[in-house]
Design a protein around this motif. Sequence first.
Motif, PDB file in Angstrom:
ATOM      1  N   PRO A  16       3.586  -6.645  -3.281  1.00  0.00           N
ATOM      2  CA  PRO A  16       2.241  -6.062  -3.348  1.00  0.00           C
ATOM      3  C   PRO A  16       1.796  -5.576  -1.972  1.00  0.00           C
ATOM      4  N   PRO A  17       1.189  -4.426  -1.888  1.00  0.00           N
ATOM      5  CA  PRO A  17       0.817  -3.876  -0.579  1.00  0.00           C
ATOM      6  C   PRO A  17      -0.186  -4.745   0.181  1.00  0.00           C
ATOM      7  N   GLU A  18      -0.990  -5.549  -0.555  1.00  0.00           N
ATOM      8  CA  GLU A  18      -1.976  -6.380   0.114  1.00  0.00           C
ATOM      9  C   GLU A  18      -1.401  -7.691   0.646  1.00  0.00           C
ATOM     10  N   LEU A  19      -0.154  -8.026   0.279  1.00  0.00           N
ATOM     11  CA  LEU A  19       0.423  -9.315   0.667  1.00  0.00           C
ATOM     12  C   LEU A  19       0.524  -9.507   2.186  1.00  0.00           C
ATOM     13  N   ASP A  21      -1.360  -8.486   4.604  1.00  0.00           N
ATOM     14  CA  ASP A  21      -2.668  -8.823   5.176  1.00  0.00           C
ATOM     15  C   ASP A  21      -3.120 -10.199   4.725  1.00  0.00           C
ATOM     16  N   ILE A  22      -2.834 -10.557   3.463  1.00  0.00           N
ATOM     17  CA  ILE A  22      -3.185 -11.891   2.965  1.00  0.00           C
ATOM     18  C   ILE A  22      -2.490 -12.963   3.800  1.00  0.00           C
ATOM     19  N   LYS A  24      -1.304 -12.631   6.816  1.00  0.00           N
ATOM     20  CA  LYS A  24      -1.802 -12.590   8.198  1.00  0.00           C
ATOM     21  C   LYS A  24      -3.099 -13.385   8.309  1.00  0.00           C
ATOM     22  N   GLN A  25      -4.011 -13.164   7.355  1.00  0.00           N
ATOM     23  CA  GLN A  25      -5.285 -13.890   7.378  1.00  0.00           C
ATOM     24  C   GLN A  25      -5.063 -15.388   7.154  1.00  0.00           C
ATOM     25  N   SER A  50      -8.374 -17.450  -4.798  1.00  0.00           N
ATOM     26  CA  SER A  50      -8.195 -16.909  -6.149  1.00  0.00           C
ATOM     27  C   SER A  50      -9.481 -16.938  -6.963  1.00  0.00           C
TER      28      SER A  50
END
Length: 216
Positions: A16-19, A21-22, A24-25, A50
């Motif tokens: 997933p493209p958001e993984l 950044d998730i 990293k945060q 979630s």
Amino acid sequence: MPVPDVMFCAQQIHVPPELPDIMKQFTKAAIRTQPRDVLQWSYGYFYALSRGEPLPVKERVEIPVATQKNDTGLTPGLLKILHKQLSEKKIVDIPELQRKWKNLCLPVQQLHNLLRLDSFADGVEWMKFFALACSALGGSLLSSMKHACEILTNDPQGAAARIPYDTFAFLYTYLAGLDEEITEEAVESYLKALKEQVSRKEYMVGIADFSIAKKV
């Protein structure tokens, strides 16, 4: 019949493209919070993420107050997390409080000790529990109130740590009521002096204000 081994190439694995950044945060949050049990804390982190709940993350790295004398586990930073997670509900179910407490890797016995200080059979009145937790951080009533102000304030770090007078009065009265050596008259006298001290400041109490009132 056993399932045959399957070799996946990079093109077959969907990321997933958001993984990134998730993750990293998550990594930054773990470094800032420095949980004792990374696995337990990670469960609480992603569970809250979630569900769109406040994350169990400290605002900044802190030196635990507990290390100054003995290791109690609870710190101002961790209590601030709990306040963000639970204060909106006013009355908190004990199982939910236990879950949040556990996900911050705090000692279960310490929670039990705090809950024994009042009758919470029908649920935990959050601000009363918050006051008790502040008392676990402070060695005296005023020290406990100093922690409360620093945790609840919207002032920047190092500023006056102001909170509404009514909030201060509630916490102070509650904690003082648990001390048999403090009379109701003494509490009323102190709060009266404090209110006069802050009357020109829109009923916002800062640490310097209640220190001055104590001398009146």
